[in-house]
Design a protein around this motif. Sequence first.
Motif, PDB file in Angstrom:
ATOM      1  N   CYS A 156      -8.612   9.548 -18.215  1.00 19.95           N
ATOM      2  CA  CYS A 156      -9.326  10.819 -18.081  1.00 19.95           C
ATOM      3  C   CYS A 156      -9.084  11.714 -19.307  1.00 19.95           C
ATOM      4  N   PRO A 157     -10.131  12.301 -19.888  1.00 22.60           N
ATOM      5  CA  PRO A 157      -9.954  13.218 -21.027  1.00 22.60           C
ATOM      6  C   PRO A 157      -9.050  14.394 -20.650  1.00 22.60           C
ATOM      7  N   ASP A 158      -8.245  14.853 -21.589  1.00 22.97           N
ATOM      8  CA  ASP A 158      -7.247  15.893 -21.314  1.00 22.97           C
ATOM      9  C   ASP A 158      -7.862  17.195 -20.820  1.00 22.97           C
ATOM     10  N   ASP A 159      -9.057  17.524 -21.300  1.00 22.54           N
ATOM     11  CA  ASP A 159      -9.627  18.825 -20.942  1.00 22.54           C
ATOM     12  C   ASP A 159     -10.149  18.884 -19.501  1.00 22.54           C
ATOM     13  N   ILE A 160     -10.281  17.709 -18.837  1.00 23.43           N
ATOM     14  CA  ILE A 160     -10.718  17.714 -17.434  1.00 23.43           C
ATOM     15  C   ILE A 160      -9.714  16.983 -16.532  1.00 23.43           C
ATOM     16  N   LYS A 161      -8.613  16.564 -17.087  1.00 24.69           N
ATOM     17  CA  LYS A 161      -7.638  15.773 -16.325  1.00 24.69           C
ATOM     18  C   LYS A 161      -6.990  16.628 -15.232  1.00 24.69           C
ATOM     19  N   PRO A 162      -6.930  16.139 -13.978  1.00 23.96           N
ATOM     20  CA  PRO A 162      -6.321  16.900 -12.894  1.00 23.96           C
ATOM     21  C   PRO A 162      -4.838  17.156 -13.129  1.00 23.96           C
ATOM     22  N   GLN A 163      -4.398  18.333 -12.741  1.00 21.89           N
ATOM     23  CA  GLN A 163      -2.965  18.626 -12.792  1.00 21.89           C
ATOM     24  C   GLN A 163      -2.225  17.759 -11.781  1.00 21.89           C
ATOM     25  N   PHE A 164      -2.824  17.613 -10.619  1.00 23.85           N
ATOM     26  CA  PHE A 164      -2.285  16.658  -9.634  1.00 23.85           C
ATOM     27  C   PHE A 164      -3.452  16.002  -8.915  1.00 23.85           C
ATOM     28  N   TRP A 165      -3.176  14.821  -8.356  1.00 19.79           N
ATOM     29  CA  TRP A 165      -4.190  14.014  -7.652  1.00 19.79           C
ATOM     30  C   TRP A 165      -3.502  13.483  -6.401  1.00 19.79           C
ATOM     31  N   ILE A 166      -3.954  13.930  -5.232  1.00 17.30           N
ATOM     32  CA  ILE A 166      -3.367  13.520  -3.956  1.00 17.30           C
ATOM     33  C   ILE A 166      -4.448  12.829  -3.139  1.00 17.30           C
ATOM     34  N   LEU A 175      -5.953  -0.608  -1.635  1.00 16.60           N
ATOM     35  CA  LEU A 175      -5.466  -1.231  -2.873  1.00 16.60           C
ATOM     36  C   LEU A 175      -6.474  -1.076  -4.001  1.00 16.60           C
ATOM     37  N   PHE A 176      -7.764  -1.157  -3.666  1.00 14.07           N
ATOM     38  CA  PHE A 176      -8.771  -0.965  -4.720  1.00 14.07           C
ATOM     39  C   PHE A 176      -8.792   0.480  -5.192  1.00 14.07           C
ATOM     40  N   MET A 177      -8.621   1.429  -4.267  1.00 12.27           N
ATOM     41  CA  MET A 177      -8.583   2.843  -4.657  1.00 12.27           C
ATOM     42  C   MET A 177      -7.351   3.139  -5.512  1.00 12.27           C
ATOM     43  N   GLU A 178      -6.229   2.507  -5.224  1.00 11.48           N
ATOM     44  CA  GLU A 178      -5.039   2.695  -6.066  1.00 11.48           C
ATOM     45  C   GLU A 178      -5.311   2.217  -7.491  1.00 11.48           C
ATOM     46  N   HIS A 179      -6.023   1.103  -7.580  1.00  8.82           N
ATOM     47  CA  HIS A 179      -6.400   0.582  -8.907  1.00  8.82           C
ATOM     48  C   HIS A 179      -7.289   1.594  -9.644  1.00  8.82           C
ATOM     49  N   LEU A 180      -8.270   2.159  -8.946  1.00 10.96           N
ATOM     50  CA  LEU A 180      -9.172   3.119  -9.579  1.00 10.96           C
ATOM     51  C   LEU A 180      -8.448   4.388 -10.006  1.00 10.96           C
ATOM     52  N   GLU A 181      -7.547   4.892  -9.157  1.00  6.61           N
ATOM     53  CA  GLU A 181      -6.874   6.149  -9.502  1.00  6.61           C
ATOM     54  C   GLU A 181      -5.918   5.962 -10.690  1.00  6.61           C
ATOM     55  N   GLN A 182      -5.312   4.778 -10.793  1.00  9.66           N
ATOM     56  CA  GLN A 182      -4.484   4.502 -11.974  1.00  9.66           C
ATOM     57  C   GLN A 182      -5.341   4.537 -13.240  1.00  9.66           C
ATOM     58  N   LYS A 183      -6.545   3.996 -13.120  1.00  7.89           N
ATOM     59  CA  LYS A 183      -7.467   3.981 -14.257  1.00  7.89           C
ATOM     60  C   LYS A 183      -7.917   5.400 -14.603  1.00  7.89           C
ATOM     61  N   VAL A 214       0.831  -1.203   0.000  1.00  5.25           N
ATOM     62  CA  VAL A 214       0.000   0.000   0.000  1.00  5.25           C
ATOM     63  C   VAL A 214       0.867   1.255   0.000  1.00  5.25           C
ATOM     64  N   GLY A 215       0.459   2.229  -0.787  1.00  2.00           N
ATOM     65  CA  GLY A 215       1.103   3.544  -0.732  1.00  2.00           C
ATOM     66  C   GLY A 215       2.329   3.712  -1.600  1.00  2.00           C
ATOM     67  N   ASN A 216       2.582   2.778  -2.486  1.00  2.00           N
ATOM     68  CA  ASN A 216       3.771   2.879  -3.344  1.00  2.00           C
ATOM     69  C   ASN A 216       3.450   3.585  -4.660  1.00  2.00           C
ATOM     70  N   THR A 217       2.673   4.663  -4.578  1.00  2.00           N
ATOM     71  CA  THR A 217       2.339   5.449  -5.764  1.00  2.00           C
ATOM     72  C   THR A 217       2.603   6.924  -5.484  1.00  2.00           C
ATOM     73  N   GLU A 218       2.737   7.705  -6.525  1.00  2.00           N
ATOM     74  CA  GLU A 218       3.013   9.139  -6.374  1.00  2.00           C
ATOM     75  C   GLU A 218       1.814   9.897  -5.824  1.00  2.00           C
ATOM     76  N   HIS A 219       0.636   9.278  -5.874  1.00  2.55           N
ATOM     77  CA  HIS A 219      -0.580   9.965  -5.437  1.00  2.55           C
ATOM     78  C   HIS A 219      -0.885   9.763  -3.958  1.00  2.55           C
ATOM     79  N   HIS A 220      -0.248   8.812  -3.333  1.00  3.37           N
ATOM     80  CA  HIS A 220      -0.551   8.457  -1.942  1.00  3.37           C
ATOM     81  C   HIS A 220       0.114   9.427  -0.967  1.00  3.37           C
ATOM     82  N   ILE A 221      -0.598   9.782   0.107  1.00  8.10           N
ATOM     83  CA  ILE A 221       0.020  10.554   1.182  1.00  8.10           C
ATOM     84  C   ILE A 221      -0.140   9.786   2.491  1.00  8.10           C
TER      85      ILE A 221
END
Length: 542
Positions: free
Chosen positions: A200-210, A187-195, A78-85
């Motif tokens: 995500c379409p470019d015009d609404i894609k987040p600059q960052f996701w924490i 772990l399921f949320m990490e899967h969803l955020e990767q997806k 758990v937590g081995n992603t750039e989005h995890h705090i």
Amino acid sequence: MVCTFITIHIVLTKLEKEGKITKEQYKHLYPTSEITPRIYCPPKIHKKDNPLRPVVDYTGSITYNTARAIADLLNPMVGNTEHHIKDSKDLTDKLKNTKIKDNHILVSHDVVSLFTKVPMPEAMKVIETRIKEDTTLKDRTNLEPEDIIDLLKFVCEGTFFAFQGQIYEQIFGTPMGSPVSPVVANLFMEHLEQKVMSTCPDDIKPQFWIRYVDDIMEAIPAGKLDELTNFLNTVDETGNIKFTHEEEEQNKLPMLDVLAHRQEDGTIKTTVYRKKTHTDQYLNFDSHHPIYQRLGVARTLLDRANNIVTEKDDKTVEEKHIAEALKQNKYPKWTIKTTKQAIENKEKKTTQKNKDQEKSKGQVILPYIQGTTEKLIKIYKNYGIRSAVRPATTLRKELVHPKDKIPTEKTTGCVYKVPCINCDKVYIGETSRSLKTRINEHKDDVDKNSQTRYTRANRKSSQTEQHKSAITDHTSRENHVIDWDNVRPIVKETHTRSRQIHESIQIRKHKNNMNRDEGAYQLSKTYNWLLGHSGVLPPSHF
């Protein structure tokens, strides 16, 4: 519950025979308690209409030990992603190094009832994939990925709990309160955020996701919040995971206890966030707690200010707020000064603390009795034993009882007393299982002996022999009757060694007992004087 016990017995026995778990691990995982999990619902007082948060207490249940072990195995993934705090400090560090693009705003998303909405079949597939990709798994266990998944399914899918005397089955999601649930949800949320980030379409894609579990902060193009939320609500193909959203107000947005301020140049400064329901009520300085715990309140508040507040002027404001809050809780002025000095010397003290822990011969947990506990701590310290203190009585313990009460006969992990009807002798015993199970074993042994037909010579011989239970010895030799209706637990303790010590203490205290020995733990004779005088020593003994 019987089927659950039999299943876990078969599974663990098979794994031990195959050499995938050691005998020690088998003993640790094997259930010795059979408490039915109980649900309770604390209110969310900071939200509108105070909705309830369902929590299931799994402590002491058949699957609890297995769930803890599986959680320990999966936690490193758990937590081995750039989005995890990890915490508020980690969030602050990420935000202060971020510059938001022009025409972007801060927004947040939150999953509605994440734990009870996690689609378990899909979550199991995600976790199985992650386990198979984990190259460090073999360093933590001999279990194969298939074994771990089987155990995980077992502890997650067999979810039962009691409420007001009825037993219910949770048919969806994973219960808040199980040791393994946070890992499954993360772990399921990490899967969803990767997806999300890959589709995500470019015009609404987040600059960052924490993200912290199900709380998410993003920077997105202005005016795109509803569109992004609609997209997020399509990512989970089962349709169970739904998001709510919040937009910054006056360029400010909270997450955890951090308030993010979007500056005109795109940078982000942070301050401490307090909910509207916050009252600045902390542990009162006049409370019956050791001084280091009371100073710990000031230490925590000042540490938070140092870790979260990024600008000097804001830190000054925060420290004034802390000083006023502590004053309201009767903290003298010197406590702030002392605490600040301790924080400045933190590195030195931490180094010394680590050295002290290396030398430590163990740890004891003491009930707090002002004037006595402090002296005991010093004595233990002289012998290299660390001490921790907890209050003997709390208002929460005395007044708040949100869970179904466990019937006396279902009490597990206890020291118990069995009285005799015909005399004042008692039997003191201990058990990790339910009291009913252990007492039934005593009763069966007594009944078996009393129903045996003896000749006159054999009866005399039986009265001198040693039976399986000391209670049977007493009934046989004295021809007495046991008062089974008044058997009761006298000490509740789940830790085996601590429970055995309590048993020995109670045997010493109840001198007129029918026990054959002094219990599983050999208590030093030094305690005789102490136990004979209501547990209070005169000042000269310290």
